[in-house]
Write an enzyme that holds these catalytic residues in place. Structure first.
Site, PDB file in Angstrom:
ATOM      1  N   ASN A 115      20.126  -3.591 -17.947  1.00  8.65           N
ATOM      2  CA  ASN A 115      20.216  -4.959 -17.421  1.00  8.65           C
ATOM      3  C   ASN A 115      20.263  -6.006 -18.532  1.00  8.65           C
ATOM      4  O   ASN A 115      20.806  -7.097 -18.338  1.00  8.65           O
ATOM      5  CB  ASN A 115      19.008  -5.199 -16.499  1.00  8.65           C
ATOM      6  CG  ASN A 115      18.789  -6.661 -16.192  1.00  8.65           C
ATOM      7  OD1 ASN A 115      19.406  -7.219 -15.290  1.00  8.65           O
ATOM      8  ND2 ASN A 115      17.921  -7.319 -16.962  1.00  8.65           N
ATOM      9  N   TYR A 124      31.959 -12.704 -22.679  1.00 10.63           N
ATOM     10  CA  TYR A 124      31.045 -12.132 -21.677  1.00 10.63           C
ATOM     11  C   TYR A 124      31.830 -11.330 -20.633  1.00 10.63           C
ATOM     12  O   TYR A 124      31.458 -10.205 -20.288  1.00 10.63           O
ATOM     13  CB  TYR A 124      30.255 -13.267 -21.020  1.00 10.63           C
ATOM     14  CG  TYR A 124      29.369 -12.808 -19.891  1.00 10.63           C
ATOM     15  CD1 TYR A 124      28.139 -12.196 -20.144  1.00 10.63           C
ATOM     16  CD2 TYR A 124      29.756 -12.976 -18.555  1.00 10.63           C
ATOM     17  CE1 TYR A 124      27.320 -11.762 -19.098  1.00 10.63           C
ATOM     18  CE2 TYR A 124      28.953 -12.547 -17.517  1.00 10.63           C
ATOM     19  CZ  TYR A 124      27.740 -11.951 -17.793  1.00 10.63           C
ATOM     20  OH  TYR A 124      26.943 -11.517 -16.759  1.00 10.63           O
ATOM     21  N   ASP A 171      12.152  -5.464 -23.446  1.00  9.41           N
ATOM     22  CA  ASP A 171      12.772  -6.780 -23.610  1.00  9.41           C
ATOM     23  C   ASP A 171      12.438  -7.313 -24.994  1.00  9.41           C
ATOM     24  O   ASP A 171      11.506  -6.846 -25.646  1.00  9.41           O
ATOM     25  CB  ASP A 171      12.267  -7.755 -22.529  1.00  9.41           C
ATOM     26  CG  ASP A 171      13.246  -8.895 -22.248  1.00  9.41           C
ATOM     27  OD1 ASP A 171      13.661  -9.589 -23.195  1.00  9.41           O
ATOM     28  OD2 ASP A 171      13.591  -9.094 -21.076  1.00  9.41           O
ATOM     29  N   GLY A 219      13.887 -12.768 -15.206  1.00 10.43           N
ATOM     30  CA  GLY A 219      15.149 -12.798 -14.456  1.00 10.43           C
ATOM     31  C   GLY A 219      15.380 -11.612 -13.534  1.00 10.43           C
ATOM     32  O   GLY A 219      14.439 -11.043 -12.969  1.00 10.43           O
ATOM     33  N   ILE A 220      16.637 -11.255 -13.411  1.00  9.44           N
ATOM     34  CA  ILE A 220      17.040 -10.176 -12.498  1.00  9.44           C
ATOM     35  C   ILE A 220      16.326  -8.874 -12.874  1.00  9.44           C
ATOM     36  O   ILE A 220      15.844  -8.141 -12.006  1.00  9.44           O
ATOM     37  CB  ILE A 220      18.580 -10.001 -12.542  1.00  9.44           C
ATOM     38  CG1 ILE A 220      19.273 -11.212 -11.879  1.00  9.44           C
ATOM     39  CG2 ILE A 220      19.005  -8.707 -11.858  1.00  9.44           C
ATOM     40  CD1 ILE A 220      20.797 -11.236 -12.028  1.00  9.44           C
ATOM     41  N   PRO A 279      26.839  -8.081  -9.749  1.00  4.68           N
ATOM     42  CA  PRO A 279      26.392  -9.229  -8.951  1.00  4.68           C
ATOM     43  C   PRO A 279      27.394 -10.374  -9.045  1.00  4.68           C
ATOM     44  O   PRO A 279      28.158 -10.468  -9.999  1.00  4.68           O
ATOM     45  CB  PRO A 279      25.076  -9.655  -9.641  1.00  4.68           C
ATOM     46  CG  PRO A 279      24.782  -8.628 -10.689  1.00  4.68           C
ATOM     47  CD  PRO A 279      26.077  -7.965 -11.009  1.00  4.68           C
ATOM     48  N   ASP A 292      14.979  -4.595 -28.946  1.00  2.00           N
ATOM     49  CA  ASP A 292      16.303  -5.204 -29.018  1.00  2.00           C
ATOM     50  C   ASP A 292      17.284  -4.078 -28.715  1.00  2.00           C
ATOM     51  O   ASP A 292      17.408  -3.130 -29.504  1.00  2.00           O
ATOM     52  CB  ASP A 292      16.532  -5.771 -30.428  1.00  2.00           C
ATOM     53  CG  ASP A 292      17.944  -6.333 -30.601  1.00  2.00           C
ATOM     54  OD1 ASP A 292      18.773  -6.189 -29.678  1.00  2.00           O
ATOM     55  OD2 ASP A 292      18.212  -6.902 -31.672  1.00  2.00           O
TER      56      ASP A 292
HETATM   57  N1  LIG Z   1      22.624 -14.352 -13.148  1.00  2.00           N
HETATM   58  C1  LIG Z   1      23.895 -14.131 -12.840  1.00  2.00           C
HETATM   59  O1  LIG Z   1      24.592 -14.975 -12.291  1.00  2.00           O
HETATM   60  C2  LIG Z   1      24.524 -12.793 -13.161  1.00  2.00           C
HETATM   61  C3  LIG Z   1      25.742 -12.477 -12.550  1.00  2.00           C
HETATM   62  C4  LIG Z   1      26.338 -11.266 -12.834  1.00  2.00           C
HETATM   63  C5  LIG Z   1      25.732 -10.380 -13.697  1.00  2.00           C
HETATM   64  N2  LIG Z   1      24.548 -10.718 -14.280  1.00  2.00           N
HETATM   65  C6  LIG Z   1      23.943  -9.748 -15.192  1.00  2.00           C
HETATM   66  O2  LIG Z   1      22.649  -9.415 -14.720  1.00  2.00           O
HETATM   67  C7  LIG Z   1      21.785  -9.161 -15.818  1.00  2.00           C
HETATM   68  C8  LIG Z   1      20.568 -10.079 -15.764  1.00  2.00           C
HETATM   69  O3  LIG Z   1      20.980 -11.427 -15.623  1.00  2.00           O
HETATM   70  P1  LIG Z   1      19.952 -12.647 -15.760  1.00  2.00           P
HETATM   71  O4  LIG Z   1      20.576 -13.794 -15.079  1.00  2.00           O
HETATM   72  O5  LIG Z   1      18.581 -12.222 -15.378  1.00  2.00           O
HETATM   73  O6  LIG Z   1      20.083 -12.845 -17.356  1.00  2.00           O
HETATM   74  P2  LIG Z   1      19.120 -13.548 -18.388  1.00  2.00           P
HETATM   75  O7  LIG Z   1      19.957 -13.935 -19.561  1.00  2.00           O
HETATM   76  O8  LIG Z   1      18.295 -14.588 -17.717  1.00  2.00           O
HETATM   77  O9  LIG Z   1      18.096 -12.377 -18.763  1.00  2.00           O
HETATM   78  C9  LIG Z   1      18.440 -11.353 -19.594  1.00  2.00           C
HETATM   79  C10 LIG Z   1      17.163 -10.664 -20.058  1.00  2.00           C
HETATM   80  O10 LIG Z   1      17.575  -9.766 -21.096  1.00  2.00           O
HETATM   81  C11 LIG Z   1      16.765 -10.021 -22.244  1.00  2.00           C
HETATM   82  N3  LIG Z   1      17.550  -9.737 -23.429  1.00  2.00           N
HETATM   83  C12 LIG Z   1      18.551 -10.481 -23.974  1.00  2.00           C
HETATM   84  N4  LIG Z   1      19.010  -9.912 -25.087  1.00  2.00           N
HETATM   85  C13 LIG Z   1      18.296  -8.763 -25.253  1.00  2.00           C
HETATM   86  C14 LIG Z   1      18.303  -7.732 -26.231  1.00  2.00           C
HETATM   87  N5  LIG Z   1      19.146  -7.791 -27.277  1.00  2.00           N
HETATM   88  N6  LIG Z   1      17.433  -6.707 -26.095  1.00  2.00           N
HETATM   89  C15 LIG Z   1      16.564  -6.663 -25.049  1.00  2.00           C
HETATM   90  N7  LIG Z   1      16.500  -7.606 -24.096  1.00  2.00           N
HETATM   91  C16 LIG Z   1      17.360  -8.647 -24.210  1.00  2.00           C
HETATM   92  C17 LIG Z   1      16.359 -11.484 -22.168  1.00  2.00           C
HETATM   93  O11 LIG Z   1      15.188 -11.727 -22.947  1.00  2.00           O
HETATM   94  C18 LIG Z   1      16.136 -11.640 -20.670  1.00  2.00           C
HETATM   95  O12 LIG Z   1      14.825 -11.274 -20.276  1.00  2.00           O
HETATM   96  C19 LIG Z   1      22.641  -9.362 -17.073  1.00  2.00           C
HETATM   97  O13 LIG Z   1      23.198  -8.116 -17.455  1.00  2.00           O
HETATM   98  C20 LIG Z   1      23.730 -10.280 -16.591  1.00  2.00           C
HETATM   99  O14 LIG Z   1      24.885 -10.192 -17.380  1.00  2.00           O
HETATM  100  C21 LIG Z   1      23.933 -11.911 -14.033  1.00  2.00           C
END
Ligand SMILES: NC(=O)c1ccc[n+]([C@@H]2O[C@H](COP(=O)([O-])OP(=O)(O)OC[C@H]3O[C@@H](n4cnc5c(N)ncnc54)[C@H](O)[C@@H]3O)[C@@H](O)[C@H]2O)c1
Length: 254
Positions: free
Chosen positions: A91, A159, A39, A19-20, A189, A64
């Site tokens: 992130n 959230y 991760d 992801g991001i 974002p 974690d």
């Molecule tokens: N995608 C969106 O629309 C959006 C919008 C605003 C903010 N965000 C924020 O951006 C960030 C990334 O978003 P995304 O869409 O890629 O999210 P996602 O849920 O797809 O990815 C999150 C990543 O964090 C990892 N993760 C989850 N729990 C974990 C833990 N306990 N320890 C370590 N790693 C862990 C997951 O395995 C994954 O690789 C997040 O903080 C999210 O809240 C996303």
């Protein structure tokens, strides 16, 4: 992009297995930083891919962020491998698995889970990395918040609360670490088409309205966030701290 901008710097990016986070980690690596990919899953594959695509040093760690032991190990392994920690991108979040529902139907166990990862996790990672930033004489903390906390988006109250806490925590932390030349900023974002969101029909539908609400009325992609992170991690952003940078095409204007 300047390939030497972050040369010699070491960046820890949590949730960078996909992801991001993975896209942000790739950019920091292309800027010249060595990157720790932390991760729960896919950390090793992502670390190898980033190393190859950016010709950079990377280290994949299973972490974690809500576990004190894991986070302590993350900081220790980073120091052992690279000898410093300069940049921390918080992130990782409990985000994609969330089913959207009215607040009355959110149970306490899920509320706690969201808070454990999204707020306790940020605190633990900052607590583990800041001493190394202090001793290394450079520190940039970038916490992923969300436009949802600014706009008040419905159907995932836990959230939204967690991301509001990230913004508040970033401000207070900035005041504690400023004397050491360490900055702490939040990046908010808008609804972003990350890997997980593209697979999540309910979230995709929920985010449909975002596009029309933007001054730049198009979809947001993870790549839209890399310039902000690259800048906030750099020497150029040394006097910017405690801020929330909204990157959403001009939906929430603060
Ligand atoms: N995608 C969106 O629309 C959006 C919008 C605003 C903010 N965000 C924020 O951006 C960030 C990334 O978003 P995304 O869409 O890629 O999210 P996602 O849920 O797809 O990815 C999150 C990543 O964090 C990892 N993760 C989850 N729990 C974990 C833990 N306990 N320890 C370590 N790693 C862990 C997951 O395995 C994954 O690789 C997040 O903080 C999210 O809240 C996303």
């Amino acid at each position: 992009m300047c390939p030497v901008k972050l040369r010699g710097r070491v960046a820890v990016v949590t949730g960078a297995g996909s992801g991001i986070g993975k896209v942000l980690a790739t950019r920091l690596a292309r800027d010249g930083a060595s990157v720790v990919v932390a991760d729960l899953k896919n950390y090793d594959v992502a670390a190898a891919e980033i190393a190859k695509s950016a010709n950079a040093r990377t280290l994949g760690l299973q972490v974690d962020v809500a576990s004190e032991d894991d986070v302590a190990r993350m900081a220790a392994e980073t120091m052992k491998t690279f000898g410093r920690v300069d940049i921390l991108v918080n992130n990782a979040a409990y985000f994609a698995p969330i089913e959207l529902r009215p607040f009355e139907r959110i149970d306490a166990a899920e509320w706690r889970k969201v808070m454990e990862v999204n707020t306790l996790g940020v605190f633990l990672c900052c607590r583990a990395c800041v001493p190394h930033m202090r001793s290394g004489g450079y520190g940039r903390i970038i916490n992923l918040a969300s436009g949802a906390a600014i706009k008040g988006v419905p159907l995932f109250l836990h959230y939204v609360a967690s991301k509001g806490a990230v913004i508040a925590m970033t401000r207070a932390l900035a005041r504690e670490v400023g004397k050491d030349g360490i900055t702490a900023n939040a990046l908010a974002p808008g609804f972003t088409l990350s890997e997980s969101m593209l697979k999540h029909a309910q979230q995709l539908k929920h985010g449909e309205g975002s596009k029309a609400s933007r001054a730049i009325a198009r979809d947001e992609h993870p790549e839209d966030l890399v310039g902000a992170v690259s800048f906030l991690a750099s020497e150029d952003a040394a006097f910017i701290t405690g801020q929330t940078l909204v990157v959403d095409g001009g939906s929430a204007m603060v």
